[in-house]
Design an enzyme around this catalytic site. Structure first.
Site, PDB file in Angstrom:
ATOM      1  N   ALA A  61       0.821  -1.207   0.000  1.00  0.00           N
ATOM      2  CA  ALA A  61       0.000   0.000   0.000  1.00  0.00           C
ATOM      3  C   ALA A  61       0.856   1.258   0.000  1.00  0.00           C
ATOM      4  O   ALA A  61       0.499   2.273  -0.606  1.00  0.00           O
ATOM      5  CB  ALA A  61      -0.919  -0.002   1.222  1.00  0.00           C
ATOM      6  N   GLU A  69       2.129   1.103  -6.722  1.00  0.00           N
ATOM      7  CA  GLU A  69       2.555   0.145  -7.735  1.00  0.00           C
ATOM      8  C   GLU A  69       2.345   0.656  -9.146  1.00  0.00           C
ATOM      9  O   GLU A  69       3.106   0.359 -10.054  1.00  0.00           O
ATOM     10  CB  GLU A  69       1.797  -1.186  -7.570  1.00  0.00           C
ATOM     11  CG  GLU A  69       2.172  -1.974  -6.353  1.00  0.00           C
ATOM     12  CD  GLU A  69       1.295  -1.608  -5.170  1.00  0.00           C
ATOM     13  OE1 GLU A  69       0.627  -0.549  -5.243  1.00  0.00           O
ATOM     14  OE2 GLU A  69       1.290  -2.351  -4.175  1.00  0.00           O
ATOM     15  N   ASP A  94      21.552  27.132 -32.006  1.00  0.00           N
ATOM     16  CA  ASP A  94      22.303  27.543 -33.179  1.00  0.00           C
ATOM     17  C   ASP A  94      21.583  28.727 -33.810  1.00  0.00           C
ATOM     18  O   ASP A  94      20.405  28.967 -33.534  1.00  0.00           O
ATOM     19  CB  ASP A  94      22.390  26.356 -34.152  1.00  0.00           C
ATOM     20  CG  ASP A  94      23.337  26.619 -35.306  1.00  0.00           C
ATOM     21  OD1 ASP A  94      24.259  27.441 -35.129  1.00  0.00           O
ATOM     22  OD2 ASP A  94      23.151  26.022 -36.374  1.00  0.00           O
ATOM     23  N   ASP A 101      20.792  22.089 -36.154  1.00  0.00           N
ATOM     24  CA  ASP A 101      20.381  21.408 -37.376  1.00  0.00           C
ATOM     25  C   ASP A 101      21.548  20.783 -38.126  1.00  0.00           C
ATOM     26  O   ASP A 101      21.347  19.944 -38.997  1.00  0.00           O
ATOM     27  CB  ASP A 101      19.635  22.369 -38.310  1.00  0.00           C
ATOM     28  CG  ASP A 101      20.478  23.578 -38.691  1.00  0.00           C
ATOM     29  OD1 ASP A 101      21.609  23.717 -38.157  1.00  0.00           O
ATOM     30  OD2 ASP A 101      20.021  24.390 -39.505  1.00  0.00           O
ATOM     31  N   ASP A 111      26.376  20.216 -34.655  1.00  0.00           N
ATOM     32  CA  ASP A 111      25.613  20.364 -33.420  1.00  0.00           C
ATOM     33  C   ASP A 111      25.420  19.041 -32.683  1.00  0.00           C
ATOM     34  O   ASP A 111      25.047  19.035 -31.515  1.00  0.00           O
ATOM     35  CB  ASP A 111      24.225  20.954 -33.727  1.00  0.00           C
ATOM     36  CG  ASP A 111      24.301  22.335 -34.349  1.00  0.00           C
ATOM     37  OD1 ASP A 111      25.173  23.113 -33.926  1.00  0.00           O
ATOM     38  OD2 ASP A 111      23.503  22.632 -35.257  1.00  0.00           O
ATOM     39  N   ASN A 144      -2.372   6.528   0.017  1.00  0.00           N
ATOM     40  CA  ASN A 144      -1.536   5.508   0.653  1.00  0.00           C
ATOM     41  C   ASN A 144      -1.213   5.862   2.095  1.00  0.00           C
ATOM     42  O   ASN A 144      -1.205   4.983   2.974  1.00  0.00           O
ATOM     43  CB  ASN A 144      -0.246   5.318  -0.141  1.00  0.00           C
ATOM     44  CG  ASN A 144      -0.492   4.688  -1.495  1.00  0.00           C
ATOM     45  OD1 ASN A 144      -1.619   4.350  -1.826  1.00  0.00           O
ATOM     46  ND2 ASN A 144       0.548   4.534  -2.292  1.00  0.00           N
ATOM     47  N   ASN A 177      -5.570   0.280  -3.302  1.00  0.00           N
ATOM     48  CA  ASN A 177      -4.302   0.667  -3.914  1.00  0.00           C
ATOM     49  C   ASN A 177      -4.224   0.317  -5.393  1.00  0.00           C
ATOM     50  O   ASN A 177      -3.635   1.051  -6.182  1.00  0.00           O
ATOM     51  CB  ASN A 177      -3.154  -0.020  -3.162  1.00  0.00           C
ATOM     52  CG  ASN A 177      -1.889   0.809  -3.181  1.00  0.00           C
ATOM     53  OD1 ASN A 177      -1.951   2.019  -3.009  1.00  0.00           O
ATOM     54  ND2 ASN A 177      -0.761   0.173  -3.403  1.00  0.00           N
ATOM     55  N   THR A 236      -9.019   1.460  -7.127  1.00  0.00           N
ATOM     56  CA  THR A 236      -9.611   2.805  -7.073  1.00  0.00           C
ATOM     57  C   THR A 236      -8.576   3.911  -7.283  1.00  0.00           C
ATOM     58  O   THR A 236      -8.922   5.013  -7.685  1.00  0.00           O
ATOM     59  CB  THR A 236     -10.324   3.026  -5.724  1.00  0.00           C
ATOM     60  OG1 THR A 236      -9.384   2.842  -4.658  1.00  0.00           O
ATOM     61  CG2 THR A 236     -11.468   2.048  -5.580  1.00  0.00           C
TER      62      THR A 236
END
Length: 952
Positions: free
Chosen positions: A307, A311, A353, A665, A669, A731, A771, A774
């Site tokens: 819990a 997870e 650049d 480009d 680079d 939790n 856990n 829901t």
């Protein structure tokens, strides 16, 4: 790091081809420049030095990539939970299937699969470099011109270069005729570079872009012809040096990866402590009388441990990031790695650049200066769209109009470029500078008609020695006119008259001084200047379609004016940079272009202001790492830089605490893009090398898209914090409910509800239900939550800032405490005895009511967790996915409480309608407490802001 500039060497003892005479290189390489190598010798050398190809980086095998994913701390924690769940299942009797372990294992496998699929498209920049260079080259062998695959070039080969060719290897020029080579992809220089065979002299290192006597692999011949002797092939070339840098460049983990690792390790420690403390507490307070009690406590400890760990976090993270990738793709930002999405949102510096990124990479005439004044030409790029205006913003008229028309027409006629349109898209062939005249001439009314009256009958081509070119053109009346363009100072020496309106007057000292001043003003404004002139040539009579002319005919010219040419900024970039600055992000230009040009563009775009200048690469060579860090703080424009400079600048900024995004480009680079926290390549003008090295590709080459992507990245990180907050609220509520339910069992009436049994406020199956079922839907929906607070009003997240900071942990503990209190009080309401008298229900009914209250409280926090400060009512209905997920969770909770098969599986009992109302009312306390806290925070922040304004 790549080898230092000019340290390239071939296996034949040519240590410095830049500063070595071509004849000496030929002797060292044992080749006759007029005959080339023999086929047999070329084959021998190919066997000796290997093919002219770049080494590809090896890709990790699938098994290793899977192990890397499984080694993630959070994944290891979940694997441990699987093992413990299986052990508990065995101790409990191994009845049925170990559902808890199976569910967690499926989550792990889904997350690993998602990550592997994304990383299957990871970069292989060196391999892309190899693909890029699979071309053919013309060489001289056995005194014959032949075409061979560029991969078969060897040191000593004589390259024969012509317009349109790609240079197959690094070479020292032997001869050049008007040779201009486009090196933007290698150096970042926006203009084609004029090449000449003269040996370079002088002290110090010569930057790559200034080595006029060399040609380099992967560049393209823009104009003219030439011959070069190959001095380096394969990994010994300048492109090979870049490949080496790519191979040695290690990408650090992204901030998000670091954060998830931190969360995994932290939760791992918390899990162990929680499980041990709870089990010891149960043993001390209630005792363990039977083996069944021991198994139940062990299962409870495992359940609490599970819990405490969200997870679904890895899978939810992957899905949320993948959805963010899809949204960014719709905005023309294609992200290759999921974790890069959030990294971009954390960027505190964007290194960009200039050529093709901030600018259009399309040379454009913006100013024409003639004897009668100046003309401004609007519009950028090769599309002939834009106004031509004179003083006061009106179209030029009279003398100024005639002079501007003649200047543009002369440049368009003394021209070898071509401008073509295809489906509304304009492209050029030839020199971009010459093409700029063709575009500008179309913008000025009447100029195109003037040009169309002439037919070319002769030409004196451009040469680096003459610095000008001329054409002889015959008009419709049969008269031949010479049109010339070139370096203004050279052209003026050949002029005796000047055009003033419709008249031609002698070029006296005043007119000459005025013309030179115009040139100087344009140069200081970082324009490239070209002068234009003409003369009617009555001595030339067109014989059919041609006349013979040479440079002797370039005399007694009539000077018309000078034009200012520049690669202009993209119009959308300036507001994008302003927005980046407002969001606390530095924008730094790193270019191979001239410092004056770079500074001019940077001022136009708002990167720098006032007297700030560009720092040239030559000064970077003399700086150690500490000095470079100081320079990176002080300067926002770096010019005339080499690839290794870009890499050092990025590293210096990272060492200084910046999260760096690097755009580019060109091939040059690629190493910096790979080293940066996030590399951004241009999708249209970018090379395949750059795209492969980058984490993200801009499909529209629009710098403004980067800022939009930064906003999207910040929204995604906000959403990650939202669902982390939500998951940990829930939790923490579960953990504290069980802990306090055990510690205060007597006060709450739990121990009186049954005799001789171990009493727990929540069953292990109920904890796992909350856990795993829901929680997941709302968390996933929060991952696509729209922007609640303006994310661009805050400074970038620091590299050491935690996703779960101290303030958030306080909120998690407080909210978890509130959830546990209302859950336990609900149970007390329905149990006999305890703090609240009057309860008459059984333990199963009371526990089910507490279980339901906890679920409802957790679902309510899905709305309060959307912002740390804003009310839950803000944008309440802006996320239909969240409402759908919460509704589904409510339906599932009603089912698990009401349906007999699920009641048996999860230990629940049917609740009367009144009990549901009590559960909902108790759960709503979480909302009111959180709204009160946020109101206090907003009021305090408002008071501080008013105090700051009053003090300032």
């Amino acid at each position: 790091m790549a080898r230092p500039p000019e340290a390239a060497s071939s296996p034949y003892g040519v240590p410095d081809p830049v500063r070595t005479d071509a004849a000496a290189i030929a002797r060292a390489l044992d080749v006759d420049p007029d005959h080339g190598l023999s086929a047999a010798e070329a084959a021998r050398r190919l066997a000796e030095v290997g093919p002219n190809e770049l080494r590809s980086a090896e890709r990790n095998p699938l098994w290793r990539r899977i192990l890397v994913q499984l080694a993630d701390p959070l994944t290891l924690l979940l694997l441990a939970a699987v093992v413990i769940s299986v052990i508990a299942w065995i101790l409990e009797g191994a009845h049925g299937l170990p559902i808890d372990a199976i569910v967690i294992l499926v989550i792990i496998l889904v997350n690993v699969a998602l990550s592997i699929i994304q990383e299957a498209r990871a970069e292989d920049a060196v391999a892309a470099l190899s693909v890029m260079t699979r071309t053919r080259s013309t060489v001289l062998r056995d005194a014959q011109k032949i075409t061979v695959p560029s991969a078969e070039l060897v040191p000593g080969d004589i390259l024969v270069l012509a317009e349109g060719d790609e240079v197959g290897a690094d070479g020292r020029l032997l001869s050049a005729n008007s040779l201009r080579i486009a090196e933007a992809s290698l150096t970042g220089e926006s203009e084609a570079v004029e090449k000449r065979p003269d040996t370079l002299r002088g002290p110090g290192s010569i930057p790559l872009g200034d080595r006029a006597d060399m040609v380099y692999k992967g560049t393209a011949v823009n104009r003219g012809t030439g011959r070069a002797i190959v001095t380096a092939t394969g990994m010994s070339t300048e492109m090979g040096a870049i490949a080496t840098m790519l191979d040695r460049t290690v990408q650090d983990a992204t901030p998000l990866q670091n954060e998830v690792n931190h969360i995994g390790k932290l939760l791992g420690r918390i899990v162990v402590v929680i499980a041990i403390v709870v089990m010891i507490t149960v043993a001390l307070i209630q005792g363990l009388d039977t083996a069944a009690d021991f198994v139940q406590v062990l299962l409870l400890g495992v359940s609490l441990a599970v819990a405490a760990v969200p997870e679904g976090l890895p899978a939810v993270l992957s899905v949320v990031l993948a959805l963010g990738v899809q949204r960014m793709a719709k905005r023309n930002a294609v992200v290759k790695k999921l974790s890069s999405v959030e990294t971009l949102g954390s960027a505190s510096a964007i290194c960009t650049d200039k050529t093709g990124t901030l600018t259009t990479n399309q040379m454009t005439i913006q100013r024409v200066l003639t004897a009668s004044g100046a003309v401004e030409i609007e519009g950028v790029g090769y599309a002939p769209v834009g106004r031509v205006i004179g003083a006061g913003g009106d179209p030029p008229v009279g003398d100024l109009q005639r002079e501007a028309q003649l200047a543009l027409a002369a440049g368009a006629l003394a021209n070898d470029a071509q401008l073509t349109e295809d489906a509304g898209s304009w492209t050029i062939q030839g020199d971009p500078t010459e093409a700029a005249f063709l575009v500008a001439a179309r913008k000025l009314e009447g100029t195109g008609e003037f040009v169309s009256r002439f037919d070319r009958v002769g030409e004196v081509p451009f040469s680096s020695e003459r610095k000008m070119m001329s054409t002889a053109d015959r008009n419709s009346d049969g008269a031949v006119v010479i049109f010339s363009k070139g370096a203004p100072d050279v052209l003026l020496e050949r002029c005796t008259h000047v055009q003033v309106g419709a008249s031609v007057v002698p070029l006296d000292a005043a007119h000459r001084d005025r013309a030179l001043a115009d040139v100087d003003n344009l140069s200081q404004a970082a324009y490239r200047t070209l002068g234009v002139a003409y003369r009617i040539a009555p001595e030339l009579k067109a014989d059919g379609d041609a006349v013979e002319i040479d440079d002797a005919h370039e005399r007694d010219l009539v000077y018309v004016g000078v034009v200012g040419i520049i690669d202009p900024p993209r119009p959308e970039v300036r507001p994008a940079i302003a927005e980046a600055h407002a969001a606390g992000i530095r924008v730094i230009m790193i270019t191979g272009d001239h410092p004056v040009t770079a500074a001019r563009i940077a001022r136009d775009l708002g990167i720098i202001s006032g007297g700030e200048e560009a720092l040239p690469g030559a000064r970077l060579d003399r700086m150690d790492d500490a000095e470079l860090r100081e320079a990176a703080r002080a300067y926002s424009v770096f010019a005339r830089v080499a690839p290794e400079h870009k890499l050092r600048i990025v590293d210096a900024l990272q060492d200084d605490g910046y999260i760096v995004a690097m755009t580019g480009d060109g091939v040059n680079d690629a190493p910096a893009l790979k080293s940066a926290d996030i590399g951004i390549a241009m999708g249209i003008t970018g090379t395949e090398v750059t795209k492969e090295a980058a984490n993200m590709v801009l499909a529209d080459d629009n710098f403004a898209t980067i800022v939009e992507a930064v906003r999207e990245g910040r929204v995604i990180f906000d959403n990650i914090r939202k669902f982390l907050r939500y998951l940990l609220y829930s939790n923490m509520g579960e953990v504290l409910t069980v802990f306090f339910g055990i510690v205060f069992a007597g006060a709450l009436g739990l121990t009186g509800a049954t005799e001789g049994e171990l009493v727990l406020p929540l069953l292990a199956t109920q904890i796992l239900w909350i856990n795993l079922v829901t929680d997941s839907g709302p968390a996933l929906a929060m991952g696509v939550d729209p922007e609640i607070d303006d994310v661009m009003e805050r400074a970038p997240r620091g590299p050491h800032d935690r996703a779960i900071d101290g303030g958030m942990w306080i909120g998690i503990v407080v909210t978890g405490l509130v959830i546990s209190i209302v859950t336990l009080l609900t149970m007390d309401v329905f149990l006999p005895g305890g703090l609240v008298p009057g309860g008459t229900d059984t333990l199963d009914v009371a526990r089910t009511a507490g279980f339901t209250t906890l679920v409802f409280a957790a679902l309510i926090t899905a709305f309060t967790a959307r912002s740390a400060e804003s009310s839950a009512a803000r944008g309440l209905f802006s996320n239909p996915w969240l409402w759908g997920a919460v509704t589904l969770a409510v339906v599932l909770q009603v089912a698990v409480v009401s349906l007999p098969p699920l009641q048996a599986a999860f230990g629940t009992a049917t609740l009367p309608f009144g009990h549901w109302i009590v559960c909902l009312g108790m759960a709503s306390v979480v909302l009111w407490v959180e709204e009160a806290r946020k109101l206090f925070v907003r009021v305090r922040a408002r008071r501080r802001e008013l105090a700051r304004v009053a003090a300032g």
